[in-house]
Write an enzyme that holds these catalytic residues in place. Structure first.
Site, mmCIF file in Angstrom:
data_model
loop_
_atom_site.group_PDB
_atom_site.id
_atom_site.type_symbol
_atom_site.label_atom_id
_atom_site.label_comp_id
_atom_site.label_asym_id
_atom_site.label_seq_id
_atom_site.Cartn_x
_atom_site.Cartn_y
_atom_site.Cartn_z
ATOM 1 N N GLY A 6 2.248 1.992 10.875
ATOM 2 C CA GLY A 6 3.179 3.105 10.756
ATOM 3 C C GLY A 6 3.859 3.477 12.060
ATOM 4 C CE LYS A 11 -0.276 3.178 4.815
ATOM 5 N NZ LYS A 11 -0.183 3.266 6.274
ATOM 6 C CG ASN A 54 -1.726 1.209 1.425
ATOM 7 O OD1 ASN A 54 -1.770 2.069 0.549
ATOM 8 N ND2 ASN A 54 -2.386 1.326 2.570
HETATM 9 P P1 PGA Z 1 2.735 0.080 7.773
HETATM 10 O O1 PGA Z 1 1.291 0.294 7.075
HETATM 11 O O2 PGA Z 1 3.306 -1.171 7.186
HETATM 12 O O3 PGA Z 1 3.528 1.305 7.412
HETATM 13 O O4 PGA Z 1 2.495 -0.056 9.225
HETATM 14 C C1 PGA Z 1 0.430 -0.769 6.863
HETATM 15 C C2 PGA Z 1 -0.851 -0.276 6.257
HETATM 16 O O5 PGA Z 1 -1.300 0.819 6.605
HETATM 17 O O6 PGA Z 1 -1.462 -0.966 5.414
#
Ligand code: PGA
Length: 256
Positions: free
Chosen positions: A171, A11, A9
């Site tokens: 995150g 984002k 993802n």
């Molecule tokens: P992260 O995000 O791996 O940065 O914790 C995971 C997500 O939001 O799908």
């Protein structure tokens, strides 16, 4: 036997030049790894060029969200048919940032899941509790409610993936332990068995998300009900994302 799936993802990251470099490395290193499905979910402006970049490889493309309406006066939004047009096969629905930052409700998410299904795409439906909910012992109740908001027997099980992403692990660098994650995954599968039936619940892939990194991916995905990962931060670095894909492939080899 469920084939593991690793989804990235992206984002709101990457401009075109950076995205081309990243996808190039992913295709080079991950396009031919056996025993694992790979899905990349770039932001909307990159869907067309990234689809072109993965053409001819086994890497699949997904979008991070979609509006539930077909078209209309919804400034800034993008619909399922528009996403389908780009070559995407998957759409993430109910990511915790959509729920908590953009205020998407269970009712809205149900409409989004239906819209994705209507157009023949696959949903990656995200669920997960906040730290307050976990500490109050409400994890299973929250996950159950989020599932029942949008998932019912009319949703084709073969076009559904569920991602368990504890909000406190997204995150933050904090990850659920493999045992914590497995417990919730097992619970989700038991709920899916109630919604569908045992065989179909066994066929649905359940991804774990929340600070998945090369160092913890293997232990998480080795759990019996964890069938892959939804990766945020670590998917932006080709080397890390490829290491997680490799970890998934190795769990599928050892569990055959
Ligand atoms: P992260 O995000 O791996 O940065 O914790 C995971 C997500 O939001 O799908």
């Amino acid at each position: 036997m469920r084939k593991p799936l690793v989804a990235g993802n992206w984002k709101m990251h990457k401009t075109l030049a950076d995205a081309r470099a990243l996808i190039g490395s992913i295709c080079e290193g991950g396009g031919s790894i056996e025993g694992v499905d790979v899905l990349v979910c770039p932001p909307a402006q990159l869907l067309f060029p990234m689809a072109k970049a993965v053409a001819g490889t086994s890497i699949m493309m997904g979008a991070q969200t979609a509006h539930e309406a077909l078209e209309g006066a919804f400034t800034g939004e993008i619909s399922v048919p528009m996403i389908k047009d780009t070559g995407c096969t998957h759409i993430i629905v109910g990511h915790s940032e959509r729920r908590h930052v953009f205020g998407e409700t269970g009712e809205q998410l149900a409409k989004k899941v239906s819209a994705v299904m209507e157009h023949g795409l696959t949903v990656v439906y995200c669920v997960g509790e906040t730290i307050e909910q976990r500490e109050a012992g409400q994890t299973n109740d929250v996950v159950q409610r989020q599932l029942s908001d949008a998932i019912h027997a009319g949703i084709p099980a073969d076009r559904l993936l569920v991602a368990y992403e504890p909000v406190w692990a997204i995150g933050t660098g904090e990850t659920a332990t493999p045992e914590q994650a497995q417990n919730v995954h097992q619970f989700i599968r038991s709920k899916l068995a109630e919604i569908y039936d045992q065989p179909r619940s066994e066929s649905i892939r359940l991804l774990y998300g929340g600070s998945v990194k090369p160092g913890n991916a293997r232990d998480l995905m080795a759990q019996p009900d964890i069938d892959g990962a939804l990766v945020g931060g670590a998917c932006l670095v080709a080397e890390d994302f490829l290491a997680i894909i490799g970890a998934a492939a190795s769990t599928s080899v050892t569990s055959v």
